[in-house]
Design a protein around this motif. Structure first.
Motif, PDB file in Angstrom:
ATOM      1  N   PHE A  49       0.843  -1.209   0.000  1.00 54.41           N
ATOM      2  CA  PHE A  49       0.000   0.000   0.000  1.00 54.41           C
ATOM      3  C   PHE A  49       0.871   1.250   0.000  1.00 54.41           C
ATOM      4  O   PHE A  49       0.609   2.216  -0.703  1.00 54.41           O
ATOM      5  N   GLN A  50       1.903   1.175   0.831  1.00 52.44           N
ATOM      6  CA  GLN A  50       2.777   2.331   0.946  1.00 52.44           C
ATOM      7  C   GLN A  50       3.413   2.675  -0.406  1.00 52.44           C
ATOM      8  O   GLN A  50       3.400   3.818  -0.837  1.00 52.44           O
ATOM      9  N   TYR A  51       3.936   1.659  -1.086  1.00 48.67           N
ATOM     10  CA  TYR A  51       4.568   1.909  -2.388  1.00 48.67           C
ATOM     11  C   TYR A  51       3.559   2.445  -3.397  1.00 48.67           C
ATOM     12  O   TYR A  51       3.864   3.323  -4.198  1.00 48.67           O
ATOM     13  N   GLY A  72      -2.937  12.243   2.223  1.00 49.48           N
ATOM     14  CA  GLY A  72      -2.842  12.263   3.682  1.00 49.48           C
ATOM     15  C   GLY A  72      -3.902  11.353   4.295  1.00 49.48           C
ATOM     16  O   GLY A  72      -3.629  10.602   5.244  1.00 49.48           O
ATOM     17  N   GLU A  73      -5.079  11.418   3.722  1.00 45.67           N
ATOM     18  CA  GLU A  73      -6.197  10.594   4.189  1.00 45.67           C
ATOM     19  C   GLU A  73      -5.861   9.100   4.067  1.00 45.67           C
ATOM     20  O   GLU A  73      -6.040   8.316   4.994  1.00 45.67           O
ATOM     21  N   ILE A  74      -5.312   8.734   2.894  1.00 48.00           N
ATOM     22  CA  ILE A  74      -4.978   7.319   2.675  1.00 48.00           C
ATOM     23  C   ILE A  74      -3.839   6.910   3.604  1.00 48.00           C
ATOM     24  O   ILE A  74      -3.850   5.823   4.182  1.00 48.00           O
ATOM     25  N   GLN A  75      -2.871   7.823   3.763  1.00 50.54           N
ATOM     26  CA  GLN A  75      -1.744   7.530   4.642  1.00 50.54           C
ATOM     27  C   GLN A  75      -2.226   7.207   6.058  1.00 50.54           C
ATOM     28  O   GLN A  75      -1.755   6.277   6.693  1.00 50.54           O
ATOM     29  N   ARG A  76      -3.199   7.976   6.522  1.00 51.52           N
ATOM     30  CA  ARG A  76      -3.726   7.730   7.874  1.00 51.52           C
ATOM     31  C   ARG A  76      -4.308   6.337   7.984  1.00 51.52           C
ATOM     32  O   ARG A  76      -4.179   5.661   8.988  1.00 51.52           O
ATOM     33  N   ARG A  77      -4.972   5.906   6.899  1.00 49.13           N
ATOM     34  CA  ARG A  77      -5.557   4.559   6.955  1.00 49.13           C
ATOM     35  C   ARG A  77      -4.470   3.473   6.914  1.00 49.13           C
ATOM     36  O   ARG A  77      -4.600   2.438   7.548  1.00 49.13           O
ATOM     37  N   ILE A  78      -3.411   3.750   6.145  1.00 52.65           N
ATOM     38  CA  ILE A  78      -2.304   2.781   6.151  1.00 52.65           C
ATOM     39  C   ILE A  78      -1.718   2.712   7.563  1.00 52.65           C
ATOM     40  O   ILE A  78      -1.500   1.626   8.110  1.00 52.65           O
ATOM     41  N   ASP A  79      -1.503   3.886   8.159  1.00 54.71           N
ATOM     42  CA  ASP A  79      -0.958   3.925   9.519  1.00 54.71           C
ATOM     43  C   ASP A  79      -1.858   3.141  10.471  1.00 54.71           C
ATOM     44  O   ASP A  79      -1.383   2.441  11.365  1.00 54.71           O
ATOM     45  N   ASP A  80      -3.149   3.275  10.217  1.00 53.64           N
ATOM     46  CA  ASP A  80      -4.113   2.591  11.078  1.00 53.64           C
ATOM     47  C   ASP A  80      -3.956   1.067  10.993  1.00 53.64           C
ATOM     48  O   ASP A  80      -3.872   0.386  12.017  1.00 53.64           O
ATOM     49  N   ILE A  81      -3.904   0.524   9.773  1.00 54.20           N
ATOM     50  CA  ILE A  81      -3.774  -0.942   9.700  1.00 54.20           C
ATOM     51  C   ILE A  81      -2.415  -1.393  10.205  1.00 54.20           C
ATOM     52  O   ILE A  81      -2.280  -2.470  10.777  1.00 54.20           O
ATOM     53  N   THR A  84     -10.543  -1.967   6.682  1.00 56.43           N
ATOM     54  CA  THR A  84      -9.723  -0.854   6.211  1.00 56.43           C
ATOM     55  C   THR A  84      -8.744  -1.329   5.136  1.00 56.43           C
ATOM     56  O   THR A  84      -8.506  -0.643   4.140  1.00 56.43           O
ATOM     57  N   ALA A  85      -8.184  -2.518   5.343  1.00 55.37           N
ATOM     58  CA  ALA A  85      -7.270  -3.054   4.335  1.00 55.37           C
ATOM     59  C   ALA A  85      -8.018  -3.248   3.023  1.00 55.37           C
ATOM     60  O   ALA A  85      -7.485  -2.968   1.938  1.00 55.37           O
ATOM     61  N   LYS A  86      -9.254  -3.710   3.122  1.00 58.61           N
ATOM     62  CA  LYS A  86     -10.042  -3.905   1.901  1.00 58.61           C
ATOM     63  C   LYS A  86     -10.310  -2.559   1.225  1.00 58.61           C
ATOM     64  O   LYS A  86     -10.219  -2.444  -0.001  1.00 58.61           O
ATOM     65  N   LEU A  87     -10.641  -1.581   2.048  1.00 60.82           N
ATOM     66  CA  LEU A  87     -10.883  -0.243   1.490  1.00 60.82           C
ATOM     67  C   LEU A  87      -9.623   0.265   0.775  1.00 60.82           C
ATOM     68  O   LEU A  87      -9.694   0.824  -0.320  1.00 60.82           O
TER      69      LEU A  87
END
Lengths: 1285, 153
Positions: A1122-1124, A1186-1195, A1206-1209
């Motif tokens: 996701f990060q990449y 930034g929004e997506i980054q927050r969700r990555i941080d969350d998982i 969230t991973a599915k999203l």
């Protein structure tokens, strides 16, 4: 001996030596080369070892203080004397001073002053005086010896790995674990890939306990392993994300890193080459036959642990082990030079050449961008997951880049590189000061002795030739560094497009800057810097024999065997090697050209820089700055006329017929002399060409470019054991001749090829006209015989393509080791079955099987044994092509057996194809048909499967081609023309992959898979003009690549004719006129740029389906993926979105609106784009990352698995971003393409009849941007609605 | 611009322009240059179709002797001058075709004068042929533009 003595900073130090006389040890002299020379009895630390009980262990020393040498007694028991007087403290030495130490007396000599050593006037002269080995040895040997002693004493190698046998690699394998107190480090190192996968490196390292790495706690012998772990942890902490960490490096890493760095005497903590490569491996099976082969190596500490990381690092480990003996050979070369032992020097230089070639053709090849190879290193995965890792963290420190590889430093120093002014050169110098002490000492010592100078002084041509081969194998044209650059280009190009925009060397920048080109230019510059220290390539040789080898064949297609006498040149070659020849023009043609120039030939021409460089390569003309016109024409390219020459002549003559010739690309129907005669008849003064000043455009040096080396396969073999190299070298040369017609664009003449006329005519051996020719051997990285002589080979020869196979057959017959040898020959008639008698003899011996097809001779060939010999018999049959022969049942069955690898139950033969482009194409098509015939799989996907068998064959380097084109007079207007607008859509799997190179369009669908550089770099330039990239990797001067490409030519890009149409535009400096041709160029360039972005984006998002960590399933979606992918979208925003709506678009608007209207504001585009960018939608889109980054941080924080909502999203986010980003570029491309199509349709009437369409095309671009924002936004909103998290 | 209508090339161009037939020889060209006092001759075909431009500079250059010729004739400046004259005479029968710039920059009579001015300055030329549908309708020079524009401001 010739030695240069230098200080560390490069200033010349006075030459000095100590001369010993008398004593049972005999006389010896010892050069004083170090800053500090210790005299004493201690075997470990004394430089001059004196075995005398009266001498103290460290008795006295001689030190250089910048002005001279100072002798100092080191508080010895029995004291030191100078000229018989006791030495008190220190004293400056003068030439002739006699130093007395114990029983011996040493005379100090300095400069050229001949100071005769005196006999030792001492009654104790009978005592033992041993002149140690180091006494008469070179500085590099002294360092090796002292390192060995030091390491033995210390019991570890922390001061640097260095030995004669193992080069720069450790003598004992790195320890597998640390003492139990440091278990936390070993454990976290083992967990690194998992921490990368889950992006938890940073929190995990913050939990690491702070362990003491001081002398008292961590033993010396564990220090290097600790350094590997800690420095890789440190880099992981930074490089896990493109975002720098918000918190400083945790103490658990930082403190030990500093301690270790201090203990290793490093300038600052950094990830060194030893940490990442040399000390970071273990053997899978220590008892393996080839322990340091890639297959048997494993990384001790890895980060992502994927194939890319493993192959890249371990290949370098293997390389340094393989090059270990090179270090010994280099030291021995210096010793041989010192002893004046020419034979030994030759032997070691040859072994250096072989080691470098071995590295280039084997070890380095493992780093393979071809996906069908076992050691495939995917450039995109590498660029994202591996390349950024080792980039230095702290400014001012160095990283383990290629520049850090000590082997390069050694070779550079040995071959006398002095210039280090380029970016990479400076980096290398800087790197030295970061090296461990032993390496620094070694490189300094190595620089003290110049083998090149010695070779020059000895003036033995064979030795010079051998040295030249070694130097060129490393840094010359086609040598290892060229190979390295070509491979690096493919990786760097993609790294900058999809990676994190940095290399270890520190280049960074955006898409528009084309930083990948800059980086490769840097490599080229540092390459040139090295080349300056190299001897000129090329050996002088004379043609001694020219023999017709097809006496009964077509007299218009004569083939000759040309023999050169190369005795005394030191030239060496192996089967499969090629020979480059600098051809000359025949006197008759030169005379005719002189007549056309209205010149006598004796006119002296001042040479341009390019010509001076070229003439340097001509035997007997080195360093020339002027040439008589006759000689210039002898060396110049005067037929057929090149495009550049035609353009220059047109600019000078304004000749209408010539303009039409150029427009039709028919200039190659002419030779310089008849084109000049045509121009002169129309009023042009040809004398201008040689009368104008050298700087002027129409000066003869520009009109006549220099002839270039022509490549021929070598048809002879030599004894590889011979120290003196080859005595003879044979080429097989087909004489080229063709007719041109009498048309408006050409004149009727019988034409000849320059090189084949030069080589293949009896006049070349005529005693009086016999000239020395410049020859050069080229070792192609792929075309040698298999390393294992039992591997069967199958050769396909088209016409003179039999040339290399003559040496293959000789070699394999001479060393009969069981491998089958098959030769398929395709020629027109039985009379063109070249070297028939030799083939018959090999067949009679049972060493060869020959199959032949004659396209214009209805016969079958059969071998009939007769006693010990036998011969070919021809029986009536059918005229057939090579493909028919390959597909004959018995042959097809045999080939199927040969094609399959041993693992698949086949023979794993090596296939070699040598012939013209068409022949090579027929062979490949027929082999595909063979595979198809035996393929037992389902019909579904059959074509793909069959193809992939051949692709794999190429990937395994078992299908090797040596293809050439023979110019036979082009056919004007015969080629299909293809509009550029048709090319730009061919950059995807559905529409296929096309590329433009030098105005020609090629189908890359198949070639891309056969390309040694892999498919991805082809894909990066698909649908556009790849000429610049093609030239960067020197493919245009590499006839084999050029010729191979010929198989896939589709036609030429349609050239548009804009006449002299022009328009007016509002430019930054006011009103400017511009040609319509330039306006078109602005459009097509922009369009190609967008295509290149499309290609890069596709590769970038392609990571979705690739393995990132370890041997994960390619479809797995760990958080790091996701990060990449989010980074990919960020790059899209920063580079592509901005790059397509910035200055370039505004400029295009200014040009287009200027040409088409007079009432539009030149600022309209900028205003319109700003309005969209300032809108609410654009703002929201910018905040999306930034929004997506927050969700990555969350998982990451929750350690969520792939089923987490969230991973599915996030997965859906990735798909959405990918689709919309791609669609945006596709729409911009479509708009630009519509504009380009207006130019194509209307040409010079573009503005008059199509101005409104052009305007519509560009006016639509802001809308595309606005639509992208809206679509992406609504996509995001619906995802939120679907996944209320 | 103002409303006096002097903004198009056709308003300021010179209609009576020095023309020469494409099949003429250099002598005719030289006479025409002398008579018309222009730097460039407009070359037209039998139907007044525009063929190109012949510049006086190119004609002169053809007659200039080169150093060999000068040395062969004695080496003095006087010799050189004599060759120049002789050569010039010898050239008189030569067709102009090879000296004609057959695809020069042109301007449309309906183009704005500023466009013509831009190209005259950017490309450092003095005289532009004005061509409509392949037919020569006049020429426009820097002087024409100065006269027309400065007068209207």
């Amino acid at each position: 001996m010739v030695a240069r003595f230098k200080t560390m900073v490069g200033e010349t130090r006075a030459l000095a030596k100590l001369v010993v006389e008398g004593g049972p040890g005999g006389t010896g002299s010892f050069p004083v080369v170090k800053h500090l020379t210790v005299i004493g009895r201690d075997t470990a630390s004394a430089d001059v070892l004196v075995e005398d009980p009266l001498v103290s262990r460290r008795h006295a020393r001689i030190a250089w203080d910048g002005a001279g040498y100072v002798l100092e007694d080191l508080a010895s028991t029995n004291g030191t004397t100078v000229n018989g007087e006791p030495l008190v403290g220190a004293r400056r030495l003068e030439p002739g001073d006699r130093i007395g130490v114990g029983a011996i007396s040493v005379v100090f000599e300095q400069g050229g002053g001949a100071v005769r050593p005196e006999p030792v006037p001492d009654d104790r002269a009978t005592r033992a005086l041993r002149i140690p080995q180091s006494f008469s040895s070179v500085p590099s040997r002294q360092v090796l010896d002292s390192v060995a002693a030091t390491n033995a004493r210390l019991g570890h190698e922390n001061l640097g790995f260095l030995s004669e046998e193992r080069g720069f690699t450790p003598a004992t394998p790195p320890p597998l674990e640390l003492p139990p107190a440091y278990a936390a480090w070993d454990e976290i190192a083992a967990r690194l890939p998992e921490l990368w996968r889950s992006i938890t490196v940073r929190p995990a390292l913050r939990d690491l306990p702070v362990l003491d790495a001081g002398e008292e706690a961590l033993p010396d012998e564990c220090l290097l392993r600790a350094s590997v772990i800690i420095s890789m942890l440190a880099h992981s902490y930074h490089r896990i994300s493109a975002e720098p960490p918000r918190l400083p490096m945790p103490d658990g890493v930082q403190q030990p890193w500093e301690q270790i760095s201090r203990r290793l005497d490093r300038l600052a903590p950094h990830l060194s080459y030893s940490d990442l490569i040399l000390c970071n491996w273990k053997l899978k099976d220590p008892n393996c036959g080839d322990p340091f082969g890639l297959d048997n190596l494993e990384l001790l500490v890895s980060t992502v642990d994927n194939q890319e990381e493993n192959v890249l690092y371990l290949m370098q480990v293997e390389a340094h082990y393989e090059m270990g003996p090179l270090l010994g050979a280099i030291v021995r070369c210096q010793e041989a030079a010192l002893r004046d032992d020419t034979e030994a020097l030759k032997r070691d230089l040859i072994s250096i050449t072989e080691a470098i070639q071995q590295f280039g053709t084997k070890t380095f090849m493992a780093l393979n961008p071809n996906p069908y190879s076992d050691t495939f290193v995917d450039p995109v995965v590498w660029a994202k997951t591996v390349a950024p890792f080792a980039v230095p963290i702290a400014e001012g420190t160095v990283g383990p880049s290629g520049v850090g590889a000590p082997a390069f430093h050694m070779l550079d120093t040995f071959f006398g590189r002095h210039a280090y002014d380029t970016h990479l050169g400076k980096e290398m110098l800087q790197m030295r000061s970061w090296y461990p002490q032993h390496w620094r000492d070694f490189f300094d010592a190595l620089g003290e002795v110049s083998v090149a100078d010695h070779v020059e002084r000895i003036a033995d041509p064979v030795l010079e030739g051998i040295y030249k081969e070694a130097a060129i194998a490393y840094a010359g044209d086609g040598g290892f560094l060229t190979q390295h650059k070509i491979k690096a280009y493919g990786y760097l190009d993609l790294a900058f497009k999809v990676g994190r925009s940095v290399t270890i060397g520190g280049f960074s920048g955006s898409f528009a800057d084309r930083v990948w080109d800059l980086a490769v230019d840097e490599l080229t510059r540092s390459h040139e810097e090295r080349e300056r220290a190299l001897p000129r390539p090329g050996h002088p040789a004379a043609i001694t024999e020219v023999e017709l080898v097809n006496p009964d064949g077509d007299p218009d297609k004569t083939v000759t065997r040309v023999v050169f006498d190369v005795t005394g040149t030191g030239m060496r070659y192996a089967p499969g090697d090629r020979c480059a020849v600098l051809p000359e023009n025949r006197p008759a043609l030169v005379d005719r050209t002189l007549t056309a120039l209205r010149a006598t030939g004796s006119e002296e021409v001042i040479l341009t820089g390019e010509w001076r460089d070229a003439v340097d390569l001509r035997v007997g003309h080195e360093g020339t700055t002027t040439l008589p016109l006759r000689t210039l024409l002898r060396f110049g390219h005067i037929r057929p006329v090149g495009r550049e020459t035609a353009k220059i002549l047109h600019a000078a003559s304004h000749n209408g017929r010539l303009r039409r010739i150029i427009e039709s690309r028919a200039e190659d129907q002419w030779e310089l002399w008849d084109l000049l005669e045509m121009l002169t008849a129309a009023g042009f003064d040809p004398k201008r060409l040689w009368k104008v000043h050298p700087g002027q455009a129409e000066h003869i040096c520009r009109v006549v470019p220099m002839e270039s080396f022509r490549m021929y396969s070598i048809s002879s073999t030599m004894d590889p054991q011979s120290l003196d190299g080859a005595e003879e070298l044979t080429l097989t040369v087909g004489r080229l001749q063709y007719e041109t017609d009498d048309t408006a664009l050409s004149a009727a003449h019988h034409r000849f090829g320059t090189a084949s006329s030069f080589l293949g005519s009896p006049a070349a051996v005529d005693g009086e006209t016999r000239t020395d020719v410049s020859l050069r051997v080229v070792h192609p990285p792929r075309f040698g015989l298999p390393a294992d002589p039992t591997t069967p080979i199958v050769m396909f020869a088209g016409g003179t393509g039999i040339a290399p196979f003559r040496s293959f057959v000789h070699e394999r017959a001479a060393h009969d080791s069981g491998g089958e040898n098959w030769l398929f020959v395709g020629s027109r008639t039985r009379h063109e079955l070249l070297y028939r008698a030799e083939l018959e003899s090999a067949v009679a011996q049972g060493r060869l099987q020959v199959r032949a097809a004659f396209s214009r001779d209805p016969v079958e060939i059969r071998f009939e044994p007769e006693g010990d010999g036998g011969g070919f018999r021809f029986e009536p049959g059918e005229a057939r092509h090579i493909g028919d022969e390959i597909l004959r049942d018995d042959n097809a069955e045999m080939l199927w057996r040969m094609l399959r690898s041993r693992a698949d139950g086949g023979e794993g033969a090596h296939f070699y194809v040598c012939g013209r482009t068409g022949f090579a194409g027929s062979v490949m098509t027929a082999l595909e048909a063979v595979v198809d015939r035996f393929d037992e799989g389902p019909d579904d996907g059959r074509e793909e499967r069959v193809r992939s068998v051949l692709y794999r064959l190429v990937g395994e380097e078992r299908y090797l081609q040596d293809i050439f084109t023979t110019y036979t007079g082009s056919h004007i207007d015969a080629a299909t023309t293809i509009p550029a607008s048709e090319v730009v859509v061919r950059n995807n799997p559905d529409d296929g992959y096309w590329m433009v190179i030098d105005g020609r369009v090629y189908d890359m669908n198949t070639f891309g898979h056969l390309h040694p550089g892999g498919f991805k770099i082809i894909q990066a330039y698909a649908g556009m003009d790849g000429t610049a990239a093609y030239r960067k990797v020197l493919h245009h001067v590499n006839p084999e690549v050029d010729s191979m490409l010929g198989m896939y030519e589709l036609g030429v890009v349609r050239r548009l004719h804009f006449g002299q149409e022009w328009g007016t535009v509002v430019a930054p400096d006011g009103l400017r006129s511009m040609s319509l041709a330039d306006a078109y160029r602005a459009w097509i360039r922009f369009l190609y740029r967008v295509v290149e972005m499309e290609n890069a984006l596709q590769q970038d998002y392609g990571l979705k389906d690739q393995t990132i960590i370890g041997d994960d399933d390619p479809t797995a979606f760990p958080p790091i993926k996701f990060q990449y992918l989010l980074e990919t979208h960020d790059r899209f925003m920063v580079n592509y979105l901005a790059g397509t709506t910035g200055d370039a678009l505004e400029d295009l608007w200014a040009v287009t609106s200027g040409f088409c209207t007079s009432d539009r504001d030149v600022r309209w585009m900028a205003t319109e784009l700003a309005r969209i960018r300032d809108g609410e939608e654009a703002d929201t889109i910018r905040r999306l990352s930034g929004e997506i980054q927050r969700r990555i941080d969350d998982i990451v924080e929750r350690g969520a698995d792939t089923d987490d909502p969230t991973a599915k999203l996030l997965r859906e986010y990735c798909d959405l971003l990918h689709a919309e980003d791609r669609r945006y570029l596709a729409e911009v491309k479509a708009a630009l393409r519509r504009g380009v199509m207006v130019f194509e349709e209307l040409e010079r009437d573009t503005i008059r009849s199509g101005g409104h369409r052009l305007m519509a095309a560009i006016e639509g671009v802001p809308r595309i941007l606005a639509d992208y924002h809206s679509r992406l936004l609504s996509g995001v909103v619906s995802l939120w609605l679907d996944h209320p998290t | 611009m103002n409303g006096r209508g002097q903004t198009q090339v056709k308003d300021v161009m010179t209609v009576r322009t020095a023309r020469i037939r494409h099949n003429s020889n250099l002598q005719h060209a030289a006479e025409l240059v002398a008579m018309s006092n222009v730097s460039d001759l407009m070359v037209v075909d039998d139907d007044d179709g525009f063929c190109g431009v012949l510049s006086e500079g190119d004609i002169l250059r053809t007659a200039l002797p080169d150093i060999d010729q000068i040395l062969d004739e004695g080496g003095s400046l006087g010799d050189a001058f004599r060759i120049f004259v002789d050569k010039g005479r010898a050239l008189s029968d030569l067709p102009i075709t090879s000296l004609v710039i057959d695809e020069p920059l042109i301007v449309d009579p309906d183009d704005h004068v500023a466009r013509a001015a831009t190209v005259l300055l950017d490309r450092q030329i003095r005289l532009l042929p004005v061509v409509k549908d392949g037919t020569l309708v006049g020429t426009v020079s820097r002087a024409d533009l100065c006269r027309a524009i400065v007068g209207t401001l």
